[in-house]
Design an enzyme around this catalytic site. Structure first.
Site, PDB file in Angstrom:
ATOM      1  CD  GLU A  62       9.270  -3.232  -6.214  1.00  0.00           C
ATOM      2  OE1 GLU A  62       9.356  -2.225  -5.486  1.00  0.00           O
ATOM      3  OE2 GLU A  62       8.289  -3.479  -6.930  1.00  0.00           O
ATOM      4  CG  ASN A 105      11.343   3.498 -18.531  1.00  0.00           C
ATOM      5  OD1 ASN A 105      11.407   2.626 -17.666  1.00  0.00           O
ATOM      6  ND2 ASN A 105      11.495   3.256 -19.810  1.00  0.00           N
ATOM      7  N   GLY A 119       0.821  -1.218   0.000  1.00  0.00           N
ATOM      8  CA  GLY A 119       0.000   0.000   0.000  1.00  0.00           C
ATOM      9  C   GLY A 119       0.846   1.256   0.000  1.00  0.00           C
TER      10      GLY A 119
HETATM   11  C1  LIG Z   1       0.500  -2.979 -13.055  1.00  0.00           C
HETATM   12  C2  LIG Z   1       0.758  -2.062 -11.900  1.00  0.00           C
HETATM   13  C3  LIG Z   1       0.832  -2.565 -10.607  1.00  0.00           C
HETATM   14  C4  LIG Z   1       1.062  -1.717  -9.520  1.00  0.00           C
HETATM   15  N1  LIG Z   1       1.078  -2.253  -8.258  1.00  0.00           N
HETATM   16  C5  LIG Z   1       1.225  -1.420  -7.173  1.00  0.00           C
HETATM   17  C6  LIG Z   1       1.141  -1.938  -5.835  1.00  0.00           C
HETATM   18  O1  LIG Z   1       0.971  -3.133  -5.622  1.00  0.00           O
HETATM   19  N2  LIG Z   1       1.243  -1.078  -4.794  1.00  0.00           N
HETATM   20  C7  LIG Z   1       1.458   0.259  -4.974  1.00  0.00           C
HETATM   21  O2  LIG Z   1       1.587   0.983  -4.006  1.00  0.00           O
HETATM   22  N3  LIG Z   1       1.525   0.795  -6.249  1.00  0.00           N
HETATM   23  C8  LIG Z   1       1.417  -0.024  -7.347  1.00  0.00           C
HETATM   24  N4  LIG Z   1       1.448   0.501  -8.630  1.00  0.00           N
HETATM   25  C9  LIG Z   1       1.552   1.960  -8.796  1.00  0.00           C
HETATM   26  C10 LIG Z   1       2.875   2.431  -9.345  1.00  0.00           C
HETATM   27  O3  LIG Z   1       3.859   2.395  -8.370  1.00  0.00           O
HETATM   28  C11 LIG Z   1       2.637   3.871  -9.898  1.00  0.00           C
HETATM   29  O4  LIG Z   1       1.834   3.716 -11.032  1.00  0.00           O
HETATM   30  C12 LIG Z   1       3.909   4.568 -10.297  1.00  0.00           C
HETATM   31  O5  LIG Z   1       4.663   4.901  -9.178  1.00  0.00           O
HETATM   32  C13 LIG Z   1       3.615   5.858 -11.102  1.00  0.00           C
HETATM   33  O6  LIG Z   1       2.674   6.660 -10.491  1.00  0.00           O
HETATM   34  P1  LIG Z   1       1.373   7.184 -11.284  1.00  0.00           P
HETATM   35  O7  LIG Z   1       0.745   6.033 -11.943  1.00  0.00           O
HETATM   36  O8  LIG Z   1       0.574   7.987 -10.339  1.00  0.00           O
HETATM   37  O9  LIG Z   1       1.948   8.107 -12.445  1.00  0.00           O
HETATM   38  P2  LIG Z   1       2.309   9.645 -12.288  1.00  0.00           P
HETATM   39  O10 LIG Z   1       3.250   9.802 -11.167  1.00  0.00           O
HETATM   40  O11 LIG Z   1       1.070  10.441 -12.324  1.00  0.00           O
HETATM   41  O12 LIG Z   1       3.117   9.889 -13.624  1.00  0.00           O
HETATM   42  C14 LIG Z   1       2.528  10.297 -14.852  1.00  0.00           C
HETATM   43  C15 LIG Z   1       3.655  10.568 -15.812  1.00  0.00           C
HETATM   44  O13 LIG Z   1       4.449  11.651 -15.325  1.00  0.00           O
HETATM   45  C16 LIG Z   1       5.806  11.292 -15.280  1.00  0.00           C
HETATM   46  N5  LIG Z   1       6.494  11.979 -14.189  1.00  0.00           N
HETATM   47  C17 LIG Z   1       6.084  12.088 -12.902  1.00  0.00           C
HETATM   48  N6  LIG Z   1       7.002  12.758 -12.188  1.00  0.00           N
HETATM   49  C18 LIG Z   1       8.019  13.069 -13.027  1.00  0.00           C
HETATM   50  C19 LIG Z   1       9.267  13.745 -12.878  1.00  0.00           C
HETATM   51  N7  LIG Z   1       9.662  14.231 -11.710  1.00  0.00           N
HETATM   52  N8  LIG Z   1      10.048  13.891 -13.967  1.00  0.00           N
HETATM   53  C20 LIG Z   1       9.660  13.383 -15.169  1.00  0.00           C
HETATM   54  N9  LIG Z   1       8.493  12.746 -15.367  1.00  0.00           N
HETATM   55  C21 LIG Z   1       7.684  12.573 -14.307  1.00  0.00           C
HETATM   56  C22 LIG Z   1       5.774   9.790 -15.082  1.00  0.00           C
HETATM   57  O14 LIG Z   1       6.985   9.197 -15.496  1.00  0.00           O
HETATM   58  C23 LIG Z   1       4.596   9.386 -15.958  1.00  0.00           C
HETATM   59  O15 LIG Z   1       5.015   9.283 -17.275  1.00  0.00           O
HETATM   60  C24 LIG Z   1       1.229  -0.335  -9.730  1.00  0.00           C
HETATM   61  C25 LIG Z   1       1.168   0.174 -11.045  1.00  0.00           C
HETATM   62  C26 LIG Z   1       0.932  -0.671 -12.114  1.00  0.00           C
HETATM   63  C27 LIG Z   1       0.863  -0.077 -13.490  1.00  0.00           C
END
Ligand SMILES: Cc1cc2nc3c(=O)[nH]c(=O)nc-3n(C[C@H](O)[C@H](O)[C@H](O)COP(=O)(O)OP(=O)(O)OC[C@H]3O[C@@H](n4cnc5c(N)ncnc54)[C@H](O)[C@@H]3O)c2cc1C
Lengths: 392, 326
Positions: free
Chosen positions: A246, A370, A129
């Protein structure tokens, strides 16, 4: 430097292979070859318990807690044989690879005794979480609140993207326990029972139709005071320590699964004639090179046992495999051609390779996107100036 | 030399875009995905705009327009992720029939009462055909197994199936590939728009994620790929319209450029959406799956690259400096 396995290690390999293949030909035949994360979840919980009954569930852990104190070489061998036998991914990989090592490193003796046996036995499935609607890449902005009340932590807020929460027993939660704090300060790391009235789970459907991840709502959810790992306010440090696990040994098992995927692509290319297409041949060769590169990279990283300092090379690992696998998905589709895009009957049943294409779209997102990986490599690894951040 | 569309042509495309964005939004796609039935009013609207008769000669009651206009409208169909058989019927089937001099029944096409399903040896399926049902990765496409049949295309009925001979007819292949390429640039445009909008509203680290150069540059790369694919598509449409000998090479070039632009944009748009982009709830995946399906339709990337390299290395295509327009 010593590459290769000793005769004793080869004996260990034979033992692993024997047992795993026996299981996949016998009692657990029905789960052999499953590649999605959620299919046959109940049977796969039984599989966790079967592994535990034969002391294969967490071989890298200390024997005191159900492991075998396995060496790195033994863990490599087990991961190889696991994949070679066609055994599906572990539904408790979060418990074994993240929660367990975190408790081993940061937990008290009572906490170890409370949690580790259940994880090792395949009885306690864990989920993670961390992410919230407003805290994805910017994990330090979590808003889920925890407060201490009558010897219990009371938690309110929401997590999202919680993989496998719907089949889990426990969840570890990063919460804001210091009222009014901002960023990485004031966070704490709690272990919570998922199956309580204060926690509600709603599935989120993914682009491949699977619903592996969930929204997790906390409304006065509770856990005893000693469910806190580390001290109050240590949440960020522990979350970061966990993210380092991880990148650890779990990557080995993952790579062996990648090996199976690339082999399936090669087999498909040979079967449908694409293996004589020079464009495809070159991409297969490049994929093979990429896979070997990752294997050696992982072995180098894991051989380095001094985890106290940030290893610049280790930071490069996630982006490498994630990007490699995303292209592997595209290669799979180009090899399959239109055969990958249609299925007979009324419901599209994703085969292994089309599913690989879809699932691999997310590899470059979870566990740090990435873009975030590149920031880490540049800012932490190379020591470059931090990019200006806003103050919305 | 004038490599532009006229105001009339652009106005027509804009009218189609407005109509589709008003009547064929994501809620229509979701309804279709869940319940499987199309809304006949949308087809009627397309008919009333004259689109089914776009390439039908005026003598048969159509607008008598050519492939460049059709490609422009096909791009709009891509942008809307249109789930109606307009492109196959009006921009692939009709031009092929007209080229064969088979003008019977075109009035019915103009009126919208006859649709054309197109079958070709290069595709294992046909869209809106009458064979056994197939399911596509694109949940909005209505596919069936391609059926071998005689070339009788004049039989009366609501739906007519065009079947080229067993080896596959070149003109039909080129029309199909060209119109797929045109749809792909429209799909790519729409995915880029969705990603740009999301990057403006999603904030992390105290600012819209679109403010991070890492995202801006990736979206800019998509824009470059799309803008350089479009003129190639229009060029191919013009070459095929005028029956140039080199038309197949232009069509193949267009299919490759549009495929690359669409796949890059699909991948990038998901990345920009983070985990949201991986959900079924966000609309993006409909566009991404349509792109994926069309990339393989009517000859995949490898097939079309081979047509280009055969022509260039085999000497069929004049390649000296004086052959810009060959
Ligand atoms: C299949 C899957 C399983 C997952 N499982 C879990 C889980 O079990 N537990 C859990 O806690 N989370 C989980 N996640 C969540 C995952 O950790 C987040 O999706 C991830 O950290 C990205 O956050 P976000 O989706 O809110 O994207 P955002 O942070 O909103 O990013 C949107 C875009 O902005 C870019 N961006 C953001 N900040 C910057 C920056 N500083 N510089 C350049 N670009 C930036 C990102 O790279 C992305 O392209 C899972 C995600 C997926 C897809």
């Amino acid at each position: 430097m010593k590459l290769g396995f000793s005769p004793e290690e080869e004996l260990f390999r034979a033992e692993c292979a024997d047992w795993l293949q026996g299981q996949m030909a016998g009692e657990f035949k029905d789960i052999k070859g499953i590649t999605t994360l959620t299919a046959k979840a109940e049977r796969r919980k039984e599989w966790e318990q079967q592994l535990a009954a034969h002391k294969w569930s967490c071989i890298g852990w200390p024997s005191q807690w159900g492991g075998r104190d396995a060496t790195l070489a033994q863990q490599v061998i087990f991961a190889e044989e696991y994949a070679r036998a066609g055994v599906p991914g572990r539904v408790n990989h979060i418990g074994i690879e993240l929660a367990g090592p975190t408790i081993l490193t940061f937990g008290t003796e009572q906490q170890k005794a409370r949690f580790l046996p259940g994880i090792a036995a395949g009885q306690t499935i864990f989920c993670q979480g961390f992410s919230e609607p407003g805290a994805g890449s910017d994990l330090a902005s979590v808003r889920t609140k925890g407060r201490l009340e009558d010897g219990e932590w009371v938690v309110n807020g929401q997590k999202i993207w919680t993989s496998l929460a719907h089949i889990s027993d426990w969840i570890f939660v990063v919460t804001r326990t210091e009222e009014g704090s901002k960023g990485p300060k004031g966070l704490s790391f709690l272990m919570m029972d998922v199956k309580q009235p204060g926690i509600e789970i709603r599935g989120i459907k993914q682009i491949n139709g699977d619903a592996e991840f969930n929204e997790t709502f906390f409304t006065d959810a509770r856990c005893p005071a000693d469910s806190l790992i580390g001290a109050v306010g240590d949440g960020w440090k522990i979350a970061m320590g966990l993210l380092a696990f991880e990148r650890g040994v779990s990557t080995l098992g993952q790579q062996m699964a990648f090996r199976n995927e690339l082999d399936a692509i090669i087999a498909a290319a040979k079967a449908n004639g694409q293996a004589s297409n020079p464009l495809i041949r070159q991409r297969i060769a490049k994929a093979e090179i990429g896979l070997r590169l990752m294997r050696y990279g992982a072995l180098r990283m894991l051989s380095n046992t001094d985890h106290s300092k940030i290893d610049g090379a280790a930071l490069t690992y996630k982006i490498q495999w994630a990007t490699w696998r995303r292209s592997l998905g595209e290669l799979a589709m180009d090899v399959l051609g239109q055969a990958g895009e249609v299925a007979e009957g009324s419901e599209y049943e994703w085969g292994m390779l089309p599913n690989l294409f879809l699932f691999s779209r997310s590899d470059t997102i979870y566990g740090g996107t990435n873009q975030i990986q590149r920031n880490l490599i540049a800012e932490r690894g190379l020591g470059m100036p931090r990019e200006p951040r806003g103050d919305l | 030399m004038d490599f532009r569309f006229s105001d009339d042509q652009l106005n027509l495309a804009e009218g189609v875009r407005d109509y589709l964005s008003g009547t064929h939004g994501p809620e229509v796609l979701r309804r279709l995905d869940e319940h499987g039935n199309r809304d006949p009013a949308i087809w009627q609207g397309l008919v009333q705009m004259g689109l089914t008769g776009l390439c039908v000669p005026e003598a048969q009651g159509g607008l008598g327009m050519g492939l460049p206009e059709a490609a422009l409208i096909a791009a709009e169909c891509g942008r809307a992720c249109l789930a109606e058989p307009l492109v196959d019927t009006a921009f692939v089937g009709v031009p092929w029939l007209v080229a064969q001099g088979q003008l019977g029944g075109l009035e019915d096409v103009v009126a919208g009462s006859r649709r054309i399903a197109v079958a070709h040896a290069i595709n294992p399926w046909e869209a809106d055909g009458d064979g056994a049902a197939l399911t596509s990765v694109d949940p909005l496409r209505n596919l069936s197994v391609r059926v071998e049949r005689s070339r009788d295309t004049s039989a009366p009925g609501v739906s007519t199936t065009l079947d080229a001979n067993g080896e596959g007819d070149d003109l039909l292949l080129n029309l199909g590939a060209l119109m797929s390429a045109a749809q792909l640039v429209g799909l790519a445009d729409a995915m880029l728009d969705q990603a740009v909008e999301y990057a403006k509203i999603r904030t992390q680290f105290g600012q819209p994620v679109g403010a991070f150069q890492a995202l801006k540059h990736q979206l800019a790369n998509c824009s470059v790929a799309i803008e350089f694919a479009k003129p190639v598509v229009w060029r191919a449409a013009s070459a095929l319209e005028h029956g140039l000998e080199s038309a197949p090479v232009h069509v193949s070039h267009a299919k490759v450029a549009a495929t690359d632009a669409a796949m890059l944009t699909a991948e990038t748009a998901i990345q920009v959406h983070g985990a949201m982009g991986y959900t079924y709830e966000v609309d993006l995946h409909f566009w991404m799956k349509r792109s994926w399906a069309l990339c393989g339709a009517w000859g995949d990337r490898a097939f079309h690259l081979k047509r280009v390299d055969d022509a260039v290395l085999g000497g069929a295509l004049p390649i000296g400096p004086q052959h810009t327009f060959a």
